[in-house]
Design a protein around this motif. Structure first.
Motif: not given
Length: 355
Positions: A292-298, A318-321, A346-353
């Protein structure tokens, strides 16, 4: 328009390169004599040995044939099944590559001892009378008696079911109408997971798609592509999911005999990520976020591990509109369930945690 990084990364993550044997090398596991219905008293016959591939037909004999052997063309670079595709060469094509219009697919459809013969006549290459008879026979079996060295006698394969008439779409099984688009889509996704009875590294065939509710599929066979899809698939089958009066485009991608990935695009009213996950859980599926994105509101895509009773886990994306920038919802189902590695970007934007 240039695709966003997270979308193009997903599309390119599992591109595959087929594994080929050394030039002319024949794998011993396919040595043997093959004939119609496994009866070597009949012609045409194909003999495979260390010396090569030979034909014995009413039109004469030929061989050893100039061939190339592919170990993974049936399913991509990670394929671990028993199929071995032997491509027969007929000089060079107009682009300077090997012209290989005939494929002998040994252990076809994961059935030991069977051979299916495919002929691409696009370039109108003369293949000779002997090979013409083999192509016409279409299906061979290893001989029950007198098999070549290294080949064991095997029982005849069960008769294959006839596909639906060409050009006629295949309608879904009768199912009670869903209460919402999310409920209908959840039912289709659950049915498209691999059955638990399949071996861990294998995939189901194209006909299995027809068991999914609410999805109408194009007629078989799947469409063969001149160039691979972005995930390395050379075959595809289009469909339309109709859920609560709403239509969602579906595309299955894979190899000649198996489905590996499914893609969904919803151009209508949003199904909604939360609504879909809730519907899946109501149906007894486990849905666990794994990237998921590191910034949860993104408003960025998210990856989930999807599993259910009697089914093997898969990876749900799943990619939201996102307004005018991306006015549609996108989803994919990666049937092998393997989370692709992240690029440094991607690693700068996403995390597997994500939990």
């Amino acid at each position: 328009m240039r695709l966003p990084l997270f979308l193009s990364a997903l599309i390119c993550a599992i591109a595959a390169v087929p594994a080929w044997a050394d030039e002319g090398e024949i794998p011993p596991e396919i040595y043997g004599n093959y004939a119609p219905a496994g009866d070597c008293a009949k012609q045409p016959r194909v003999t495979v040995s260390k010396g090569g591939v030979f034909l014995d037909t009413a039109a004469g004999k030929s061989g050893p044939l100039p061939v190339s052997v592919c170990y993974s063309c049936a399913g991509g670079a990670r394929y671990e099944g028993i199929q071995r595709w032997v491509y027969v060469k007929y000089g060079k094509d107009k682009w300077g590559g090997d012209n290989m219009p005939v494929i002998l697919m040994f252990n076809a459809e994961e059935k030991k001892g069977s051979v299916l013969v495919e002929h691409d006549n696009t370039l109108k290459t003369p293949i000779g009378a002997a090979m013409g008879q083999v192509v016409q026979a279409r299906s061979l079996r290893i001989c029950r008696a007198g098999a070549g060295a290294g080949a064991a006698p095997v029982a005849p394969a069960p008769a294959a079911k006839m596909p639906p008439a060409a050009g006629k779409p295949v309608t879904p099984p009768l199912t009670a109408a869903p209460a919402s688009p999310a409920q209908g889509l959840a039912g289709a996704l659950g049915a498209l997971l691999r059955p638990a009875t399949l071996p861990a590294n294998s995939f189901y065939d194209w006909r299995q798609l027809e068991t999914a509710p609410f999805v109408t599929w194009a007629a078989l066979p799947p469409q063969m592509l001149d160039k691979p899809m972005s995930n390395g698939e050379f075959f595809r089958r289009a469909g339309i999911a109709t859920v609560k009066g709403q239509q969602i485009k579906v595309l299955a991608g894979g190899a000649r005999t198996m489905v590996m990935n499914l893609y969904f695009r919803n151009d209508g009213p949003a199904v909604g990520e939360a609504a879909l996950l809730s519907a899946l859980r109501e149906k007894g599926h486990a849905v666990v976020p794994v990237r998921c994105a590191k910034l949860r509101t993104m408003p960025a895509p998210k990856w989930y591990r999807l599993s259910g009773p009697g089914r093997q886990p898969a990876l749900l994306w799943f990619a939201p509109a996102r307004g005018q920038q991306q006015p549609w919802e996108g989803m994919s189902l990666q049937l092998d369930g393997k989370l692709p590695p992240m690029t440094p970007q991607e690693a700068a934007v996403y995390t597997d945690r994500c939990q």
